[in-house]
Design a protein around this motif. Sequence first.
Motif, mmCIF file in Angstrom:
data_model
loop_
_atom_site.group_PDB
_atom_site.id
_atom_site.type_symbol
_atom_site.label_atom_id
_atom_site.label_comp_id
_atom_site.label_asym_id
_atom_site.label_seq_id
_atom_site.Cartn_x
_atom_site.Cartn_y
_atom_site.Cartn_z
ATOM 1 N N LEU A 59 0.863 -1.175 0.000
ATOM 2 C CA LEU A 59 0.000 0.000 0.000
ATOM 3 C C LEU A 59 0.903 1.228 0.000
ATOM 4 O O LEU A 59 1.856 1.292 0.776
ATOM 5 N N ARG A 60 0.614 2.174 -0.875
ATOM 6 C CA ARG A 60 1.420 3.394 -0.956
ATOM 7 C C ARG A 60 0.524 4.594 -0.700
ATOM 8 O O ARG A 60 -0.397 4.852 -1.472
ATOM 9 N N ILE A 61 0.788 5.290 0.434
ATOM 10 C CA ILE A 61 0.079 6.529 0.737
ATOM 11 C C ILE A 61 1.017 7.661 0.357
ATOM 12 O O ILE A 61 2.140 7.726 0.854
ATOM 13 N N ALA A 62 0.584 8.516 -0.563
ATOM 14 C CA ALA A 62 1.443 9.588 -1.066
ATOM 15 C C ALA A 62 0.636 10.878 -1.142
ATOM 16 O O ALA A 62 -0.591 10.863 -1.076
ATOM 17 N N GLY A 63 1.347 11.981 -1.280
ATOM 18 C CA GLY A 63 0.654 13.239 -1.446
ATOM 19 C C GLY A 63 1.550 14.442 -1.298
ATOM 20 O O GLY A 63 2.775 14.332 -1.276
ATOM 21 N N THR A 64 0.908 15.596 -1.198
ATOM 22 C CA THR A 64 1.610 16.862 -1.041
ATOM 23 C C THR A 64 1.247 17.467 0.312
ATOM 24 O O THR A 64 0.180 17.176 0.862
ATOM 25 N N VAL A 65 2.128 18.314 0.829
ATOM 26 C CA VAL A 65 1.880 19.001 2.096
ATOM 27 C C VAL A 65 2.146 20.486 1.874
ATOM 28 O O VAL A 65 3.246 20.884 1.496
ATOM 29 N N THR A 66 1.093 21.289 2.093
ATOM 30 C CA THR A 66 1.206 22.739 1.904
ATOM 31 C C THR A 66 0.747 23.475 3.151
ATOM 32 O O THR A 66 0.035 22.924 3.997
#
Length: 175
Positions: free
Chosen positions: A24-31
């Motif tokens: 399982l790959r949880i990915a994303g951006t943080v702003t």
Amino acid sequence: GFANTEATLTADDRQQVQTMQPTLRIAGTVTDASTGEPVKRFAAVPVIHFTPDFPMLDRGEATWHDGDFSVELERTDIEHGVQIEAPGYLTYRTERRYQIGDENPTLDVELQPIEPQVGTVVDTNGRGVEGVLISAATSFQHLDLYDLEDRNASFSPNYRILTYAPGECSIPGLL
């Protein structure tokens, strides 16, 4: 690229199949929620859900990122999440729990700025002391005090902060 899989097989005449699932790959951006700018230097900490009421932070697997992140999870016997921590921001934790076999989520995390939580460690003469390791606990993460002297800081289950010159430290707004 595949999740840990366990199976009990008994040798006999029939064919036995064990299907392996991808990690399982949880990915994303943080702003920054106020400016929309990417957050520089934040930690992505895997959250392990043994039961709905018993989550645990896996600090030994925490990784540091700049603007975006990707965390790979491989245990099939539990549910997963992620916590994002950065000094000067309120900590974010996924509300949803994910399992191996779910579609890989992509998160757009907007961290809320907060007044930094800062402090200073001083000696008996009132001078700041650099290089002091501080362990912190929250309502979500207990403080493990067993065998502190023998632990390597990277393997501790505690949230740890190292003071810098002149004895100052800053911690994220933990949950």
